[in-house]
Design an enzyme around this catalytic site. Structure first.
Site, short mmCIF file in Angstrom:
data_model
loop_
_atom_site.label_atom_id
_atom_site.label_comp_id
_atom_site.label_asym_id
_atom_site.label_seq_id
_atom_site.Cartn_x
_atom_site.Cartn_y
_atom_site.Cartn_z
N ASP A 1 0.89 -1.16 0.00
CA ASP A 1 0.00 0.00 0.00
C ASP A 1 0.92 1.21 0.00
O ASP A 1 1.44 1.61 1.05
CB ASP A 1 -0.90 -0.01 1.24
N GLU A 36 -1.55 -1.62 -4.70
CA GLU A 36 -2.79 -0.89 -4.92
C GLU A 36 -2.63 0.02 -6.13
O GLU A 36 -1.60 0.66 -6.29
CB GLU A 36 -3.13 -0.06 -3.68
N ASP A 94 -2.19 1.14 7.10
CA ASP A 94 -1.39 0.92 5.89
C ASP A 94 -0.92 -0.53 5.82
O ASP A 94 -0.86 -1.13 4.75
CB ASP A 94 -0.17 1.86 5.88
#
Length: 190
Positions: A7, A68, A142
């Protein structure tokens, strides 16, 4: 197979190393965050984040990177900064021979929670529960987002929910999830 879920962030980047075993079970090898100081210049933050990930990648030797995807930010500067982070991570991983897979935030939420608009907190709760992890308050979102991204790669088409819950899902429903992930911009492993 070992997968690295990322992420990306310009100050804090979440990571997760998961191993998919022959019996399709998942083992959490390590997860957490690599952080840089907000007051540091961007190039220094970039080096700190990528260097931290390099050490971990060299230790675990994952075969694939699951990250992501880009989202539309209202702030153009923020989008550019995130693009630099993503690019540096991608280059680092490709130099190590890793495959690259990208998933939209919505497709990750769908795969893990069944709800494309789920909150980060709901994603964190469900992904940790489904991986059989102890719930803790001190884990950064995160890091749990990185766990969810890695899980989305290992068990696409909402298979993660099916394999880790007692619910029965028909092949037709699995195909519907697969189609939805593709329509939402997600990619499925070959």
């Amino acid at each position: 197979m070992i997968i690295l879920g990322v992420d990306p962030g310009s100050r804090t980047t979440g990571y997760a190393f998961l191993e998919k075993r022959d019996d399709d079970s998942i083992r959490v090898l390590e997860y957490g965050t690599v952080s840089a100081k907000a007051r540091d210049d961007f190039p220094d933050r970039l080096v700190k984040i990528v260097s931290g990930l390099e050490e971990l990648v060299d230790h675990y030797k994952p075969q694939a990177l699951s990250m992501e995807g880009v989202f539309s930010a209202k702030n153009v500067h923020s989008s550019l900064v995130l693009g630099h982070i993503r690019g540096a991570i991608l280059v680092m991983c490709r130099r190590r021979g890793m495959e690259f897979f990208e998933y939209s935030p919505r497709s990750v939420k769908l795969a893990v929670t069944g709800d494309g608009g789920a909150s980060k907190e709901k994603v964190a709760l469900l992904v940790r529960s489904r991986l059989g992890m102890k719930q803790a308050d001190d884990v950064k979102l995160d890091a749990t987002d990185a766990l969810a991204i890695a899980c989305t790669h290992l068990f696409p088409q909402n298979e993660f929910m099916r394999k880790t819950s007692s619910r029965k899902t028909s092949k037709k429903k699995a195909d519907q999830w697969k189609d939805l992930i593709l329509k939402m911009g997600g990619k499925l492993p070959e």
